[in-house]
Design an enzyme around this catalytic site. Structure first.
Site, mmCIF file in Angstrom:
data_model
loop_
_atom_site.group_PDB
_atom_site.id
_atom_site.type_symbol
_atom_site.label_atom_id
_atom_site.label_comp_id
_atom_site.label_asym_id
_atom_site.label_seq_id
_atom_site.Cartn_x
_atom_site.Cartn_y
_atom_site.Cartn_z
ATOM 1 N N HIS A 161 0.450 -0.825 -0.035
ATOM 2 C CA HIS A 161 0.067 0.278 0.053
ATOM 3 C C HIS A 161 1.200 1.263 0.088
ATOM 4 O O HIS A 161 2.235 1.161 0.657
ATOM 5 C CB HIS A 161 -0.844 -0.049 1.124
ATOM 6 C CG HIS A 161 0.057 -0.252 2.471
ATOM 7 N ND1 HIS A 161 -0.217 -1.887 2.819
ATOM 8 C CD2 HIS A 161 0.547 0.245 3.206
ATOM 9 C CE1 HIS A 161 0.275 -1.825 3.979
ATOM 10 N NE2 HIS A 161 0.418 -0.634 4.180
ATOM 11 N N ASP A 261 7.638 -5.579 3.072
ATOM 12 C CA ASP A 261 6.443 -5.961 4.594
ATOM 13 C C ASP A 261 5.316 -6.203 3.059
ATOM 14 O O ASP A 261 4.532 -5.997 2.596
ATOM 15 C CB ASP A 261 6.556 -4.147 4.368
ATOM 16 C CG ASP A 261 5.537 -3.970 5.768
ATOM 17 O OD1 ASP A 261 5.336 -4.830 7.131
ATOM 18 O OD2 ASP A 261 4.018 -3.285 5.059
ATOM 19 N N GLU A 303 8.740 -10.555 4.738
ATOM 20 C CA GLU A 303 7.156 -10.404 6.499
ATOM 21 C C GLU A 303 6.519 -11.780 5.991
ATOM 22 O O GLU A 303 5.548 -10.852 5.136
ATOM 23 C CB GLU A 303 7.475 -9.066 6.857
ATOM 24 C CG GLU A 303 6.793 -9.132 8.082
ATOM 25 C CD GLU A 303 5.933 -8.243 8.009
ATOM 26 O OE1 GLU A 303 5.188 -8.029 9.297
ATOM 27 O OE2 GLU A 303 4.695 -7.915 6.974
ATOM 28 N N HIS A 370 10.125 -5.408 16.734
ATOM 29 C CA HIS A 370 9.298 -3.701 17.040
ATOM 30 C C HIS A 370 7.714 -4.133 17.344
ATOM 31 O O HIS A 370 6.784 -3.358 17.865
ATOM 32 C CB HIS A 370 9.469 -2.556 15.952
ATOM 33 C CG HIS A 370 8.191 -2.984 14.726
ATOM 34 N ND1 HIS A 370 8.808 -4.862 13.778
ATOM 35 C CD2 HIS A 370 7.415 -3.045 13.919
ATOM 36 C CE1 HIS A 370 8.086 -4.636 13.050
ATOM 37 N NE2 HIS A 370 7.493 -4.054 12.965
ATOM 38 N N ASP A 371 6.879 -5.039 16.875
ATOM 39 C CA ASP A 371 5.420 -5.485 16.855
ATOM 40 C C ASP A 371 5.602 -6.147 18.299
ATOM 41 O O ASP A 371 5.944 -6.269 18.892
ATOM 42 C CB ASP A 371 5.524 -5.969 15.517
ATOM 43 C CG ASP A 371 4.330 -6.057 14.151
ATOM 44 O OD1 ASP A 371 3.725 -4.917 15.401
ATOM 45 O OD2 ASP A 371 3.547 -5.569 13.605
#
Length: 614
Positions: A161, A261, A303, A370-371
């Protein structure tokens, strides 16, 4: 490199892949002129690639397994949190070297709108760096400085996106059909409602549904993640071409590893889940070939946040590879399940699955990132033991918040859904291991156990097959940062609890032996050096699990070229005995240097051993 020689190298690479690339492109798009344009632009990007990067490409082409070495160690961090900006990161390269890290993942740094960035994953310009972080020139300077120190640089490439503030999106809002066709627009809710019947929601509580109504334009637009992230339409060859040009442009800034990603989402088809469709693999395979033609020194990191059977296809095949590396997501979640239950059986089964895969497959292993942590476990297996999915997820989230199971963990929930009972968890490694609680209570004995648990979990991660990656700050035991609640742009997103700024004052404590920071830093440093020195830690080594006859103790074996190491890890707060019986000779503990038998091994609470056969 002379022009003629460089041209010859390019032509050889191009001819090697041309037939397959053209076949796949035409199969997907049936557009010869767009394919011809892609080929022309690929050659342009090759010509623009500087001589140092071309020399690196040539060196890595000659040694395609260069990234499978046992000295590979990664660290991921946000540029602003770590060092302010890119120049700041460049000034901290000596510290990164001190951490034995030779691969840094710079979290999203491309231009994004303030307050509508999803942590940097809503890109408004793929050719610009966020102003506060620097410029593209700063990025090129940083990658060059990293390469001089043997450090590889990874970045996120957000393919699925763009931001609603991207130039394409702005023109689409104005009714420009060319740009509207780069997204998914609908005049009414009928087609979106059909998609909603089969497409799962990613964030059902914070961003429900897969479409957003644009009142001024009077249209629906597909937004799988957040309303400000508009899904790209890869059925349009213009989208694929332009995104490949962005990919090559970024590679030419000196990026070594491109993290793709949300790759399973990039192809949309009505009456499907819009996940893992065959066309996704066609696109990734074409990306791989385009990279091997223009910039073969780079790696693709996929990912894919799914269970192993859905992850593995993204490696492609030996003959037609796709991603070079993938994240070991399920193992990470299962690790924390093991911490909360003190039961290694599910983790052992998970590791057996990964260990049975071809050695060509390279996973990135990590404890935290980070998640958030989503509890995507093997509930089929757990249910055979009488453990229900909903009740177990509640237990895990209660445990890591510190409410159940004699837990010492601290952290917060993310995206809690009171209807389904589902939620994800946020917290740093150190806080989940009890460092935060022990520090708050000034309990020295509890702190000793927390530090030991932290180091043991890292030792276990280093023992897995693949490449270990640290989350910046974990090397000094950095705990949760609750100040995010004071920032209106972050307060609603509890993931910022583990995205705190690097505390460089605490980092100075690594020279003070009695501090928590020094104990964790030097504990990891010892493990890192062992991993570098022992060839059994190569990604190509045979790796397997060994029964210990104690549910709290995990045993992993590694073997390569006549050398053997056995790792023992106690996930319990009590001293345990691993009832292994490796009778093939004497062993030495690589950490303490003590000789011992690999049979009936007593292991302290939250302790570990690396036993090498003598």
């Amino acid at each position: 490199m002379k022009t003629d020689a460089a041209k010859k190298i390019y032509e050889n690479r191009f001819q090697k892949h041309f037939d397959e690339l053209r076949w796949l492109y035409m199969e997907l798009y049936d557009n010869g002129s767009m394919f011809a344009e892609l080929c022309d632009r690929m050659e342009e990007f090759y010509r623009e690639r500087n001589k140092d990067l071309k020399a690196q490409d040539k060196k890595r082409e000659a040694n395609p397994n260069w990234y499978k070495r046992n000295d590979m160690l990664g660290m991921m961090f946000y540029i602003d949190n770590f060092a302010g900006n890119m120049k700041g990161v460049q000034s901290r390269l000596d510290y990164i070297e001190q951490c034995n890290v030779n691969y840094i993942h710079l979290m999203p740094f491309l231009e994004t709108p303030k307050g509508r960035s999803d942590g940097g994953y809503a890109v408004s310009d793929f050719r610009k760096v966020q102003k506060e972080l620097g410029t593209m020139e700063d990025l090129a300077d940083l990658t060059e400085a990293c390469h001089k120190k043997g450090i590889n640089v990874c970045m996120d490439f957000v393919m699925n996106h763009t931001s609603e503030d991207h130039e394409w999106a702005k023109k689409a809002r104005q009714g420009d059909g060319e740009y509207m066709s780069r997204y998914f627009f609908f005049d009414n809710s009928y087609i979106p409602s059909l998609y909603e019947q089969t497409v799962p929601q990613v964030f059902p509580t914070t961003a429900p549904g897969n479409f957003t109504w644009l009142a001024e334009e009077g249209k629906f637009v597909m937004t799988t993640f957040y309303p400000y992230q508009w899904d790209l339409n890869y059925k349009n060859p213009r989208v694929f071409n332009e995104m490949m040009y962005n990919f090559l442009y970024l590679a030419n800034q000196g990026i070594d590893i491109i993290r793709i990603d949300a790759v399973p989402y990039i192809w949309k088809e009505l009456n499907t889940s819009c996940r893992n469709l065959p066309q996704v693999h066609t696109i990734v395979r074409m990306m791989r070939m385009i990279g091997e033609i223009v910039c073969p020194g780079i790696l693709l990191l996929g990912e894919v946040v799914m269970e192993p059977e859905k992850v593995v296809p993204y490696f492609g095949t030996v003959e037609k590879p796709e991603c070079h590396m993938l994240y070991n997501v399920t193992t990470m979640a299962t690790t924390w399940h093991t911490v909360a239950t003190r039961d290694v059986r599910l983790l052992k089964k998970q590791l057996d699955i990964v260990n049975s895969l071809p050695k060509d497959y390279v996973f990135l292993n990590y404890l935290r990132c980070h998640d958030d942590i989503g509890w995507g476990l093997d509930y089929g297996t757990l249910m055979t033991e009488g453990i229900g999915e909903r009740s177990h997820k509640k237990y895990l989230n209660d445990y890591f918040q510190g409410y159940a199971g004699n837990s010492n963990s601290r952290g917060e929930l993310y995206n809690a859904d009171p209807i389904t009972g589902d939620a994800r968890f946020c917290g740093t490694t150190a806080s989940m291991c009890g460092v935060e609680k022990a520090g708050f209570e000034q309990d020295e004995e509890a702190m000793e156990k927390a530090v030991r648990m932290d180091i043991t979990l890292h030792a276990y991660m280093f023992m897995q097959s693949g490449i270990p990656v640290l989350y910046g700050g974990d090397e000094i035991g950095q705990v949760n940062d609750y100040t995010y609640k004071e920032d209106p742009n972050k307060a609603a997103d509890s993931r910022y609890i583990h995205r705190g700024a690097m505390n460089w004052t605490l980092a100075e404590n690594i020279s003070k032996p009695d501090t928590v920071e020094a104990k964790i830093f030097h504990g990891l440093e010892q493990l890192e050096k062992i991993r570098k020195e022992e060839k059994v830690f190569m990604s190509t080594a045979d790796t397997w699990t060994i029964e210990t006859w104690d549910p709290s103790v995990l045993c992993i074996g590694r073997y390569l070229e006549g050398e053997k190491v056995i790792g023992l890890f106690n996930f319990s707060e009590f001293d345990k005995t691993a009832w292994i019986n490796e009778t093939d000779g004497d062993y030495v503990d690589l950490v303490s240097g003590e000789k011992r038998k690999a049979a009936g091994v007593d292991i302290p609470a939250y302790g570990f051993y690396y036993l090498k056969k003598m």
